[in-house]
Each structure stands twice: as structure tokens, then as C-alpha cells.
Design an enzyme around this catalytic site. Structure first.
Site, PDB file in Angstrom:
ATOM      1  CE  LYS A 116     159.620 -35.292  53.094  1.00  0.00           C
ATOM      2  NZ  LYS A 116     158.849 -35.924  54.178  1.00  0.00           N
TER       3      LYS A 116
HETATM    4  C1  LIG Z   1     158.495 -35.502  55.349  1.00  0.00           C
HETATM    5  C2  LIG Z   1     157.356 -36.219  55.974  1.00  0.00           C
HETATM    6  C3  LIG Z   1     156.415 -35.546  56.754  1.00  0.00           C
HETATM    7  C4  LIG Z   1     156.552 -34.100  57.134  1.00  0.00           C
HETATM    8  O1  LIG Z   1     156.499 -33.181  56.099  1.00  0.00           O
HETATM    9  P1  LIG Z   1     157.075 -31.707  56.344  1.00  0.00           P
HETATM   10  O2  LIG Z   1     156.934 -31.063  55.039  1.00  0.00           O
HETATM   11  O3  LIG Z   1     158.510 -31.893  56.754  1.00  0.00           O
HETATM   12  O4  LIG Z   1     156.267 -31.112  57.429  1.00  0.00           O
HETATM   13  C5  LIG Z   1     155.354 -36.264  57.265  1.00  0.00           C
HETATM   14  N1  LIG Z   1     155.234 -37.579  57.037  1.00  0.00           N
HETATM   15  C6  LIG Z   1     156.118 -38.262  56.290  1.00  0.00           C
HETATM   16  C7  LIG Z   1     155.939 -39.726  56.119  1.00  0.00           C
HETATM   17  C8  LIG Z   1     157.211 -37.613  55.731  1.00  0.00           C
HETATM   18  O5  LIG Z   1     158.098 -38.293  55.008  1.00  0.00           O
END
Ligand SMILES: *Cc1c(COP(=O)(O)O)cnc(C)c1O
Length: 484
Positions: A116
């Protein structure tokens, strides 16, 4: 200049800045560019040796023209956004020894240790840039399954243009993730622990959608969101696919495969769009845990909401992958009426079956898999024992999917996206390795540091969240106004 439309067709075209500051489109849909820019193989070859931020500049320049911000402004913004990353390369790639041609893309070297940080480092700074230029303020509201919250709080902390309200489902995230949100000293960050969310983070997404639908309130409080409903997230996330590709290919033009642990489909939507723009990816593997909504979508054309399970890969415990609509929009002729029709049917029945033609249009070039908890834990242990490399539970879901689908994959180079640092999930790692003492790879100085700090947070029961937020945000806003 590229204009932005809504996936559900109900808004007039807006410019890039409006799309970013609005978050949701006015009709409740998601913003999309009116056309997707493309790049040639020759252009891709020229980008081969660029460092991450320079590549990001080239890719984003396809979406952001100089009437929006100058080349220098964009370069400065990117340099500032990625300066706090721990590795100079921003996103290192690690070859696995135990699996031929397989690379782990390490997306977790940002300040809050998950992927993120990649999207939000840029987006939060971009929102701040636009607001400063207009001399305005905004309240950002985000829902988190554990990683969006820390990253938003980190990048918004101390910015005079922003308040950040970070909603998290108390029972669904780790203590380490909670502390990343609650131990910041800045007064513009409001972490809200929400109890009794039957569907985890999905419940909070719905509350945000409702706040948005309240037009008076939205106007009065100048509300926005940097969840991956925001186009800026998806746009920024196209870059790491191109970067990863260029790092592992022998020669530009070679086709590779990529595997992505997926929840709301924001990350993989960006991957799919990067391929549409010209990136030679043969197969994308959609890796789900037991919450297998995307696996049902990609294996049988069924978009169905089921009960939620709590799994070791909690950041992808998601029931409604809303960014799938955005991808579907591009694959089915960019027709807002169609998307609106499908969304309405899904909302009414919770179970949508796509026709064969549509299924083929969006599923071409994808495989999918749903990993069990036992498989996830066992691959963490296995990879650690054979090569002393510690996967986080989400990267592990990706590796499980690759192992399980190996016969359908054709042995091309494979890049698995590892989306978080294992130190955010110490209990899962301890369970997987079967030891109470964690290896050093499962710890991180910033996580240890946060354990010593005081926590500040608000709490609320899910049943009262919407009204409590309305009241709290309104009062806060008035206080700030009268202080100025
Ligand atoms: C948010 C997240 C995901 C998934 O990403 P999306 O864009 O929601 O598919 C996968 N792994 C981690 C550790 C995340 O924080």
C-alpha cells in the site's frame, strides 16, 4: 488532455485533478480515463535500465500532461514520495532458489511495510499538492483490512491540507498493524477501531460509500478517499508491473507470467491495464485465500458474495473485489450502461453469472487459485527451511498458487508479488515455523519501536458508525475553522 469518466456512465467528463480529489465519481462509480494510453516495445526497451522513480515519471507522463503539472513538479513529487523507502531500488526482486525462473517482487520496503505504501506514497502527496495549489483542505476517509490505514496515516501525518480518518475492523487486523495507525503523534490523524463488523473491511467500504452518497455532507466537509476506488492508486500501481518485468527479462519483448495475492483487485486491475497498455505478460495468476470471490469470477464467471473466513492472509479477506468492475469496464467495450446493469443485479441478488462471451473477454490471460490456510502456512515453512527466505502470508498465497498451477503455466519466467513484510504478522509466522522464537527476518525495527509508544484511537460499534462519523467529522471541522 485525458478526461475521466465514471465506470457506470453517469457523470460528465472531468479532468485529472478533479478525478483525484473526488475519489468516487459523482454517480457512485469509479473514475476511469476515457482511453488507456499505450506504449510500444521500442519505448519499453528504452525504459529498460531506468531506476524506479524515473520509470514512474515516464509511465505517469502518459496519464498526466503538463497542463496538470509540469515535468519538474511531477519529478519532485515522485522523488519525495519514495525517499522514505528502505531500499534504494524501492522494489527489489529476489530469485527463489527452490523454484526455477521464479522471482519474488518485494513490495514492502516502504515506511509501513506493505505494498500500500507504493500507491499511497504518491497519491497522498499528489492530493496534498493539488490542495495546496488551490488553498483548500480535505478530509480523507479510508477503510482498511490492515495495510491501507497505516500507509495513509503515515503519508498524511502532519500535512496541513488534510485530515485522515482511518477506519479499521478491530477483530480482523493484527496488533502490529493497529499500532502503526495509533502511535503517530500528529493531530490530523484519526484512527477509528470499529467493532462488530460481520464482514470485516467490506463493511467499512460500504459505510464510506454511504457517506459519499450524502451529497450535502460531502460538500460541506470536503470528503475524499484514497482507497483503491481512487484512480490515482490504480494508475500508480501500473508502474511496478512494468518495473518488475524490465528487471527480470533477458530481452524486452519476452513474455513472462505474474502472480498477485488479490483482495479488492486494485493491484491486479493495474496489472491487467499495464498489459493492455503494452506490457508482454502471458498469464496473470489471481491468488485468493479461502475467501475466493475472484477465483469464482475467473474460473467460472460467477460473482458471488459468500460468508467471510478469517485467514492467515488477513489483508485479502475481502468479499467484494470492487476494482473488478473497473477492469471489466475496459474488457467489455467501456460501456457504463452495461457495468451499471451488472452492479445492480449483483446488489439485488448477491450472485451474478456472466454470460460466456463476457467471461471470455475478461478472463483471457488469467488463471486463478484459492489457497487453503494449511497450504499457506506450509509454503512459508518450506521456503524458509530450504532457502532461509521468509515469505509473508500474502506472498505465500501467491507461491501456493504458482505451485498448484505449474502444469498449466508454461515455464516462462514468473514474478510473484510479495505484498507485505512478515513482521506485520508474527503470530502467523510463528505458527507456520512452529517455533515461539521468531527469526530475525520476522522482525522490523519500526514495529519494535511502535510497541514502546502510547496509542491514540477512537472506537465505535459498527451499528453506529455512520452517524458517529458524521457528528465527529462535523465538529472537528468546525473546531478547525474557528481556530484559524
Ligand atoms: C491490500 C493488500 C493486498 C490486496 O490488494 P488488492 O489491491 O486489494 O487486491 C494484498 N496483500 C497485502 C499485504 C495487502 O495489504
Amino acid at each position: 488532455m485525458i478526461q475521466y469518466l465514471s465506470t457506470t456512465g453517469g457523470t460528465k467528463p472531468v479532468d485529472f485533478e478533479t478525478a483525484i480529489l473526488d475519489g468516487f465519481a459523482g454517480d457512485g462509480g469509479l473514475y476511469v480515463p476515457e482511453h488507456l494510453p499505450t506504449f510500444s516495445q521500442a519505448q519499453l526497451a528504452k525504459w529498460k535500465d531506468l531506476p524506479y522513480t524515473e520509470l514512474a515519471f515516464e509511465v505517469l507522463s502518459l496519464f498526466i500532461d503538463s497542463t496538470v503539472m509540469s515535468a519538474n513538479e511531477l519529478k519532485t513529487l515522485l522523488a519525495e514520495a519514495y525517499a522514505p523507502f528502505e531500499k534504494e531500488t524501492v522494489i527489489p526482486l529476489h530469485p527463489l532458489r527452490s523454484r526455477e525462473h521464479t522471482y519474488i517482487m518485494e513490495l514492502f520496503y516502504g515506511p509501513t511495510l506493505s505494498f500500500k505504501d507504493i500507491g499511497l506514497a504518491f497519491l497522498v502527496n499528489l492530493v496534498d499538492f493539488f490542495l495546496k495549489r488551490k488553498n483548500e483542505r480535505l478530509s480523507i476517509v479510508v477503510a482498511t483490512t490492515g495495510d491501507t490505514g497505516p500507509a495513509t496515516a503515515y503519508f498524511a501525518a502532519g500535512k496541513a491540507s488534510l485530515d485522515a480518518w482511518v477506519l479499521y475492523p478491530q477483530e480482523f487486523i493484527t496488533e502490529e498493524q493497529e499500532r502503526q495507525m495509533t502511535t503517530l503523534p500528529h493531530t490530523n490523524i484519526y484512527p477509528v477501531a470499529v467493532s462488530n463488523c460481520p464482514d470485516g473491511g467490506d463493511d467499512l467500504d460500504l459505510v464510506i460509500a454511504k457517506l459519499y452518497a450524502n451529497k450535502d455532507f460531502k460538500e460541506k466537509l470536503k470528503l475524499s478517499s484514497v482507497n483503491s476506488i481512487n484512480w490515482g492508486r490504480v494508475m500508480m500501481q501500473t508502474v511496478h508491473y512494468i518495473y518488475g518485468y524490465l528487471q527480470v527479462v533477458d530481452k524486452v519483448g519476452d513474455v513472462i507470467d505474474m502472480t498477485v495475492p488479490s483482495g479488492a483487485f486494485g493491484n491486479l486491475c493495474a496489472g491487467g491495464l499495464a498489459r493492455n497498455m503494452g506490457l508482454p505478460v502471458g498469464t496473470f495468476v489471481v491468488a485468493n485465500n479461502r475467501n475466493a470471490c475472484l477465483h469464482r469470477i475467473f474460473s467460472k464467471g460467477q460473482f458471488k458474495k459468500e460468508a467471510i473466513y478469517e485467514t492467515p492472509s488477513s489483508a485479502i479477506d475481502i468479499l467484494i473485489p470492487y476494482n473488478f468492475w473497473r477492469f471489466l469496464y475496459f474488457q467489455t467495450g467501456m460501456d457504463g450502461t452495461k457495468i451499471k446493469h451488472w452492479i445492480t443485479e449483483f446488489k439485488q441478488t448477491g450472485n451474478l453469472q456472466f454470460d460466456q462471451e463476457t467471461f471470455e473477454l475478461y478472463s483471457k490471460g488469467f488463471l486463478s487459485y484459492s489457497a487453503t490456510d494449511a497450504q499457506t502456512l506450509s509454503v512459508i515453512r518450506d521456503v524458509y527451511q530450504t532457502e532461509q527466505y521468509l515469505l509473508d502470508p500474502h506472498g505465500a498465497v501467491a507461491v501456493v498458487a504458482v505451485d498448484a498451477l505449474s502444469e498449466q503455466l508454461t515455464g516462462k519466467k514468473m514474478v510473484c508479488l510479495n505484498t507485505a513484510h512478515p513482521s506485520k504478522f508474527p503470530e502467523v509466522i510463528a505458527a507456520a515455523l512452529g517455533t515461539p522464537t521468531l527469526p530475525i527476518a520476522a522482525t522490523h525495527p519500526s514495529i519494535e519501536e511502535a510497541k514502546k509508544r502510547c496509542q491514540k484511537r477512537y472506537s465505535c460499534d459498527h451499528a453506529h458508525l455512520e452517524e458517529a462519523l458524521l457528528a465527529a467529522m462535523e465538529n472537528n471541522w468546525e473546531l478547525k475553522m474557528s481556530n484559524e
